[in-house]
Design a protein around this motif. Sequence first.
Motif, mmCIF file in Angstrom:
data_model
loop_
_atom_site.group_PDB
_atom_site.id
_atom_site.type_symbol
_atom_site.label_atom_id
_atom_site.label_comp_id
_atom_site.label_asym_id
_atom_site.label_seq_id
_atom_site.Cartn_x
_atom_site.Cartn_y
_atom_site.Cartn_z
ATOM 1 N N MET A 1 -94.140 120.794 -35.283
ATOM 2 C CA MET A 1 -95.292 120.167 -35.880
ATOM 3 C C MET A 1 -95.241 120.399 -37.380
ATOM 4 O O MET A 1 -94.763 121.433 -37.831
ATOM 5 N N MET A 2 -95.694 119.415 -38.122
ATOM 6 C CA MET A 2 -95.706 119.517 -39.578
ATOM 7 C C MET A 2 -97.066 120.029 -40.029
ATOM 8 O O MET A 2 -98.105 119.540 -39.587
ATOM 9 N N VAL A 3 -97.044 121.034 -40.900
ATOM 10 C CA VAL A 3 -98.262 121.618 -41.457
ATOM 11 C C VAL A 3 -98.119 121.646 -42.969
ATOM 12 O O VAL A 3 -97.068 122.042 -43.487
ATOM 13 N N LEU A 4 -99.157 121.230 -43.659
ATOM 14 C CA LEU A 4 -99.214 121.343 -45.108
ATOM 15 C C LEU A 4 -100.005 122.604 -45.430
ATOM 16 O O LEU A 4 -101.106 122.788 -44.913
ATOM 17 N N ILE A 5 -99.431 123.473 -46.241
ATOM 18 C CA ILE A 5 -100.069 124.739 -46.597
ATOM 19 C C ILE A 5 -100.325 124.737 -48.094
ATOM 20 O O ILE A 5 -99.411 124.484 -48.890
ATOM 21 N N SER A 6 -101.565 124.999 -48.478
ATOM 22 C CA SER A 6 -101.871 125.138 -49.901
ATOM 23 C C SER A 6 -102.626 126.440 -50.104
ATOM 24 O O SER A 6 -103.317 126.920 -49.209
ATOM 25 N N TYR A 7 -102.463 127.003 -51.286
ATOM 26 C CA TYR A 7 -103.131 128.275 -51.560
ATOM 27 C C TYR A 7 -103.584 128.320 -53.001
ATOM 28 O O TYR A 7 -103.055 127.629 -53.872
ATOM 29 N N ASP A 8 -104.573 129.137 -53.232
ATOM 30 C CA ASP A 8 -105.067 129.432 -54.565
ATOM 31 C C ASP A 8 -105.322 130.927 -54.600
ATOM 32 O O ASP A 8 -106.220 131.418 -53.923
ATOM 33 N N VAL A 9 -104.494 131.647 -55.337
ATOM 34 C CA VAL A 9 -104.596 133.102 -55.412
ATOM 35 C C VAL A 9 -105.072 133.474 -56.812
ATOM 36 O O VAL A 9 -104.497 133.038 -57.811
ATOM 37 N N SER A 10 -106.115 134.258 -56.873
ATOM 38 C CA SER A 10 -106.653 134.703 -58.155
ATOM 39 C C SER A 10 -105.641 135.595 -58.865
ATOM 40 O O SER A 10 -105.128 136.551 -58.282
ATOM 41 N N THR A 11 -105.388 135.300 -60.135
ATOM 42 C CA THR A 11 -104.408 136.087 -60.894
ATOM 43 C C THR A 11 -105.038 136.790 -62.097
ATOM 44 O O THR A 11 -104.353 137.075 -63.077
ATOM 45 N N VAL A 12 -106.326 137.081 -62.022
ATOM 46 C CA VAL A 12 -106.994 137.758 -63.135
ATOM 47 C C VAL A 12 -106.642 139.249 -63.185
ATOM 48 O O VAL A 12 -106.861 139.897 -64.201
ATOM 49 N N SER A 13 -106.084 139.771 -62.114
ATOM 50 C CA SER A 13 -105.695 141.184 -62.083
ATOM 51 C C SER A 13 -104.212 141.285 -61.738
ATOM 52 O O SER A 13 -103.597 140.337 -61.243
ATOM 53 N N ALA A 14 -103.655 142.456 -61.990
ATOM 54 C CA ALA A 14 -102.248 142.703 -61.636
ATOM 55 C C ALA A 14 -102.043 142.587 -60.125
ATOM 56 O O ALA A 14 -101.028 142.062 -59.662
ATOM 57 N N ALA A 15 -103.021 143.051 -59.357
ATOM 58 C CA ALA A 15 -102.928 142.952 -57.895
ATOM 59 C C ALA A 15 -102.893 141.489 -57.454
ATOM 60 O O ALA A 15 -102.172 141.125 -56.524
ATOM 61 N N GLY A 16 -103.671 140.649 -58.121
ATOM 62 C CA GLY A 16 -103.679 139.220 -57.797
ATOM 63 C C GLY A 16 -102.339 138.571 -58.091
ATOM 64 O O GLY A 16 -101.852 137.743 -57.320
ATOM 65 N N LYS A 17 -101.711 138.932 -59.198
ATOM 66 C CA LYS A 17 -100.395 138.392 -59.541
ATOM 67 C C LYS A 17 -99.353 138.814 -58.510
ATOM 68 O O LYS A 17 -98.493 138.020 -58.132
ATOM 69 N N THR A 18 -99.475 140.040 -58.034
ATOM 70 C CA THR A 18 -98.568 140.515 -56.984
ATOM 71 C C THR A 18 -98.791 139.734 -55.693
ATOM 72 O O THR A 18 -97.831 139.325 -55.032
ATOM 73 N N ARG A 19 -100.062 139.524 -55.325
ATOM 74 C CA ARG A 19 -100.371 138.743 -54.116
ATOM 75 C C ARG A 19 -99.806 137.328 -54.228
ATOM 76 O O ARG A 19 -99.238 136.794 -53.269
ATOM 77 N N LEU A 20 -99.951 136.722 -55.406
ATOM 78 C CA LEU A 20 -99.454 135.361 -55.612
ATOM 79 C C LEU A 20 -97.950 135.305 -55.363
ATOM 80 O O LEU A 20 -97.463 134.410 -54.655
ATOM 81 N N ARG A 21 -97.202 136.242 -55.913
ATOM 82 C CA ARG A 21 -95.748 136.257 -55.704
ATOM 83 C C ARG A 21 -95.400 136.443 -54.233
ATOM 84 O O ARG A 21 -94.494 135.800 -53.708
ATOM 85 N N LYS A 22 -96.145 137.308 -53.541
ATOM 86 C CA LYS A 22 -95.870 137.561 -52.121
ATOM 87 C C LYS A 22 -96.199 136.345 -51.262
ATOM 88 O O LYS A 22 -95.452 136.013 -50.331
ATOM 89 N N SER B 1 -98.315 125.049 -55.579
ATOM 90 C CA SER B 1 -98.951 125.879 -54.545
ATOM 91 C C SER B 1 -99.114 125.127 -53.237
ATOM 92 O O SER B 1 -100.047 125.369 -52.480
ATOM 93 N N VAL B 2 -98.196 124.202 -52.975
ATOM 94 C CA VAL B 2 -98.271 123.370 -51.768
ATOM 95 C C VAL B 2 -96.907 123.360 -51.090
ATOM 96 O O VAL B 2 -95.884 123.107 -51.728
ATOM 97 N N PHE B 3 -96.915 123.636 -49.789
ATOM 98 C CA PHE B 3 -95.688 123.679 -49.009
ATOM 99 C C PHE B 3 -95.839 122.837 -47.748
ATOM 100 O O PHE B 3 -96.926 122.747 -47.187
ATOM 101 N N GLU B 4 -94.733 122.242 -47.300
ATOM 102 C CA GLU B 4 -94.674 121.555 -46.016
ATOM 103 C C GLU B 4 -93.831 122.411 -45.081
ATOM 104 O O GLU B 4 -92.726 122.820 -45.429
ATOM 105 N N ALA B 5 -94.360 122.660 -43.904
ATOM 106 C CA ALA B 5 -93.647 123.465 -42.910
ATOM 107 C C ALA B 5 -93.508 122.664 -41.629
ATOM 108 O O ALA B 5 -94.505 122.216 -41.066
ATOM 109 N N ASP B 6 -92.285 122.468 -41.188
ATOM 110 C CA ASP B 6 -92.012 121.792 -39.918
ATOM 111 C C ASP B 6 -91.574 122.884 -38.939
ATOM 112 O O ASP B 6 -90.410 123.261 -38.891
ATOM 113 N N LEU B 7 -92.558 123.442 -38.210
ATOM 114 C CA LEU B 7 -92.336 124.614 -37.369
ATOM 115 C C LEU B 7 -92.840 124.385 -35.949
ATOM 116 O O LEU B 7 -93.738 123.568 -35.735
ATOM 117 N N ASP B 8 -92.296 125.131 -35.018
ATOM 118 C CA ASP B 8 -92.906 125.147 -33.693
ATOM 119 C C ASP B 8 -94.181 125.984 -33.789
ATOM 120 O O ASP B 8 -94.393 126.720 -34.752
#
Length: 96
Positions: free
Chosen positions: A1-22, A37-44
Motif C-alpha cells: 500500500m502507498m502511504v504519503l508521510i509528512s512531518y513538521d518538527v520544531s527546530t527552535v532547540s538543539a533537541a528539536g534539530k536532533t529529532r528532525l534529523r532522526k 518533509s514529504v515521503f512516499e512509502a510503498d510498504l506492506d
Amino acid sequence: MMVLISYDVSTVSAAGKTRLRKVAKECQNHAQRVQNSVFEADLDYSSFLKLKDSLLKLINPEEDSLRFYYLGNNWNKKIEHIGAEKTYDPEGVIII
C-alpha cells in the motif's frame, strides 16, 4: 500500500534539530523523499506499522506533527505530479 508521510518538527532547540534529523533518516530508510518533509512509502501493512511506531517514538507530540495519507493500492490514479522534478516509479527496477 502507498502511504504519503509528512512531518513538521520544531527546530527552535538543539533537541528539536536532533529529532528532525532522526525523523528524516527513519523516513529515508523506508520511503522515497518527494519534497523536503514529504515521503512516499510503498510498504506492506506490517512494515508500515513498524515505521509508524518508530516515527511516533521519535517525535515530541507537544511540538511536532506527523501526517499519514493512506493512498492504498491504486495510488497511481490518486497522484498527479506537475513540475520540474522528475518523479520515480516505486514499482520499477531498483539498482543498488
